[in-house]
Design a protein around this motif. Sequence first.
Motif, PDB file in Angstrom:
ATOM      1  N   ILE A   1     -10.358   3.227  -4.674  1.00  0.00           N
ATOM      2  CA  ILE A   1      -9.946   3.665  -5.511  1.00  0.00           C
ATOM      3  C   ILE A   1      -9.783   3.780  -7.410  1.00  0.00           C
ATOM      4  O   ILE A   1     -10.375   5.411  -7.426  1.00  0.00           O
TER       5      ILE A   1
ATOM      6  N   ASN B   1      -7.620  -6.939   2.124  1.00  0.00           N
ATOM      7  CA  ASN B   1      -9.243  -6.963   1.079  1.00  0.00           C
ATOM      8  C   ASN B   1      -9.307  -6.132   0.406  1.00  0.00           C
ATOM      9  O   ASN B   1      -9.327  -4.309   0.185  1.00  0.00           O
ATOM     10  N   TYR B   2      -8.551  -7.012  -1.012  1.00  0.00           N
ATOM     11  CA  TYR B   2      -7.866  -5.662  -1.870  1.00  0.00           C
ATOM     12  C   TYR B   2      -9.683  -5.155  -2.661  1.00  0.00           C
ATOM     13  O   TYR B   2      -8.979  -3.623  -3.437  1.00  0.00           O
TER      14      TYR B   2
ATOM     15  N   PRO C   1      -7.047  -5.380   8.034  1.00  0.00           N
ATOM     16  CA  PRO C   1      -7.756  -6.818   6.816  1.00  0.00           C
ATOM     17  C   PRO C   1      -7.058  -6.559   5.526  1.00  0.00           C
ATOM     18  O   PRO C   1      -7.226  -5.232   4.777  1.00  0.00           O
TER      19      PRO C   1
ATOM     20  N   ILE D   1       3.038  -0.981   0.649  1.00  0.00           N
ATOM     21  CA  ILE D   1       2.761  -1.414   1.657  1.00  0.00           C
ATOM     22  C   ILE D   1       1.352  -0.256   2.410  1.00  0.00           C
ATOM     23  O   ILE D   1       0.485  -1.152   3.397  1.00  0.00           O
TER      24      ILE D   1
ATOM     25  N   ILE E   1     -10.529  -1.793  -1.005  1.00  0.00           N
ATOM     26  CA  ILE E   1      -9.782  -0.507  -1.390  1.00  0.00           C
ATOM     27  C   ILE E   1      -9.233  -0.561  -2.979  1.00  0.00           C
ATOM     28  O   ILE E   1      -9.480   0.701  -3.598  1.00  0.00           O
ATOM     29  N   ILE E   2      -8.881  -1.489  -3.625  1.00  0.00           N
ATOM     30  CA  ILE E   2      -8.978  -1.374  -5.409  1.00  0.00           C
ATOM     31  C   ILE E   2     -10.453  -0.253  -5.743  1.00  0.00           C
ATOM     32  O   ILE E   2     -10.249   0.801  -6.488  1.00  0.00           O
TER      33      ILE E   2
ATOM     34  N   ASP F   1       0.085   9.936  -5.182  1.00  0.00           N
ATOM     35  CA  ASP F   1      -1.409   9.649  -5.348  1.00  0.00           C
ATOM     36  C   ASP F   1      -2.738  10.032  -4.467  1.00  0.00           C
ATOM     37  O   ASP F   1      -3.647   9.569  -5.225  1.00  0.00           O
TER      38      ASP F   1
ATOM     39  N   ARG G   1      -3.171  -5.405   5.336  1.00  0.00           N
ATOM     40  CA  ARG G   1      -3.242  -6.672   4.473  1.00  0.00           C
ATOM     41  C   ARG G   1      -3.740  -7.525   5.398  1.00  0.00           C
ATOM     42  O   ARG G   1      -3.027  -8.738   5.524  1.00  0.00           O
TER      43      ARG G   1
ATOM     44  N   SER H   1       8.341   6.488   0.421  1.00  0.00           N
ATOM     45  CA  SER H   1       9.034   5.578   0.678  1.00  0.00           C
ATOM     46  C   SER H   1      10.765   5.034   0.658  1.00  0.00           C
ATOM     47  O   SER H   1      11.535   4.350   1.736  1.00  0.00           O
TER      48      SER H   1
ATOM     49  N   GLY I   1       8.150   0.340  -0.873  1.00  0.00           N
ATOM     50  CA  GLY I   1       6.717   0.705  -1.954  1.00  0.00           C
ATOM     51  C   GLY I   1       6.057   0.030  -1.532  1.00  0.00           C
ATOM     52  O   GLY I   1       5.509  -1.587  -1.279  1.00  0.00           O
TER      53      GLY I   1
ATOM     54  N   SER J   1      -2.836   4.630   0.650  1.00  0.00           N
ATOM     55  CA  SER J   1      -5.005   3.904   1.087  1.00  0.00           C
ATOM     56  C   SER J   1      -4.591   4.100   3.393  1.00  0.00           C
ATOM     57  O   SER J   1      -6.323   4.985   2.805  1.00  0.00           O
TER      58      SER J   1
ATOM     59  N   ILE K   1     -12.721  -3.467   5.504  1.00  0.00           N
ATOM     60  CA  ILE K   1     -12.213  -2.086   5.904  1.00  0.00           C
ATOM     61  C   ILE K   1     -12.501  -0.959   6.272  1.00  0.00           C
ATOM     62  O   ILE K   1     -12.040   0.118   7.175  1.00  0.00           O
TER      63      ILE K   1
ATOM     64  N   ASN L   1       4.733  13.087  -0.764  1.00  0.00           N
ATOM     65  CA  ASN L   1       5.834  12.277  -2.374  1.00  0.00           C
ATOM     66  C   ASN L   1       5.261  12.999  -2.959  1.00  0.00           C
ATOM     67  O   ASN L   1       4.509  13.362  -4.442  1.00  0.00           O
TER      68      ASN L   1
END
Length: 407
Positions: A347, A339-340, A337, A147, A343-344, A179, A312, A259, A145, A151, A362, A174
């Motif tokens: 989201i 790149n938190y 890549p 991973i 992405i966040i 999500d 990631r 997952s 999960g 996204s 990204i 899911n």
Amino acid sequence: MAIKIDTVIIDSEETSRELIANYLETVDDVNIIQQFKDILAAQDYIIENRPPLVIVDITKKTNISLDVISKLTTLVKNIKIIVLSYETESDIVIKALRAGAREFLVKPLIEKDFIAAVQKMKDLILGNINDTTKCKVITTFSNKGGIGKTSIAVNLAMEIANITKEKVALVDLNMQMGDITTFLNLDPSFDTSYVINNLDRIDETFLLTTLEQYNKTSLYVLADPPDIEQAEIITSEDITTLINILRNVFSYIVIDTTSSFDAKTITALDNSDLILLVSIINLPSIRNCQRCFDLFKKLGYSKDKIKLIINRYMEADDIKIEDVEEVLDHKVFFKIPNNYYTIINSINKGIPICDASPNSNICKSFKQLGALLSDNYSYNNKTSKPQNQREQGFKFLNLFNRNKGDN
Ligand SMILES: Nc1ncnc2c1ncn2[C@@H]1O[C@H](COP(=O)(O)OP(=O)(O)OP(=O)(O)O)[C@@H](O)[C@H]1O
Ligand SMILES: [Mg+2]
């Protein structure tokens, strides 16, 4: 008598025009009516003679060529244009496809890819296939999960829709924990269980109004049922039926999964043309991937069906891509890549990455992945760049060998 497909070749290199003509000789019913060195010289001829097939090299004068292609695809109804280029930059591929090119082939040409592209255009021109029968089903999967499956599914589906302008269905499998609606800030009126309960009413109009169209694009979302009773009555057979009906209307179906290897997920994997097996670079994740490969083998999936995606990714990772490939005995297809923040941010805003951060690495990465996986682009021609050289004997492999027997 068979109908001949009048074809125009445009290429500034004489040897290349000769090569293309030689390859075309091996395809039945293709008739070269004219050859040009320059697209500007060819445009009036094409507008006047309306050949169904044009093969054009855009390596030189790229922007002018793209403008002419755009004009031709607007003015000449049903024209099919195959673009060739020595350039492999994803921006150019995307621009060419947006201008209306149906195929993008990287030079030097590979005979079998070129002929396959011409054959496909020929089938389209002769009406042997229509555009929706070529539907490609792509499923993101990992048995771990968090991973990046969702996204990737969301942003890949969005980019394929942006690039191809063809209808793309994004399906959330899911059950009750999906999500996708959060990632795209949607509140759809219908979900998978509604479609499955109304199989007798299904036609194109039903599907296009039941799936939630995203922001006037060609992306349509099918959410998971929010409630447990609705989710539990959906069977594996229902999943197969659902995919089959979507195939009739959409050119691409992108499926996001859970997952676990439950029956519904395996049914989705069985029905997929491509599985994007997502991993990050660390030992537990790679070990899980190995288990997935073992299972895929037992399920009889070909190696080609599985594309390994490293999410990631960081250049500075201790564990190198070659190690991963050696351990898994599978090439890494694509790296996204790490790149938190980007992405966040996307989201949290509930919008695709390329809308939230169009200049991010990204976004660029998802545009490339979208181009690679859209049918109009021959990715087999793309050779991956050599990986960085590094010291031999890195401990990851030793570690892995040592643990191999533990499974
Ligand atoms: N390339 C990336 N760089 C940095 N962070 C990422 C990247 N991709 C995903 N993430 C982060 O990882 C988290 C999990 O992502 P996502 O929900 O897509 O994973 P998932 O596999 O679908 O998870 P689940 O198993 O819960 O469905 C998210 O919070 C996201 O911010
Ligand atoms: Mg998810």
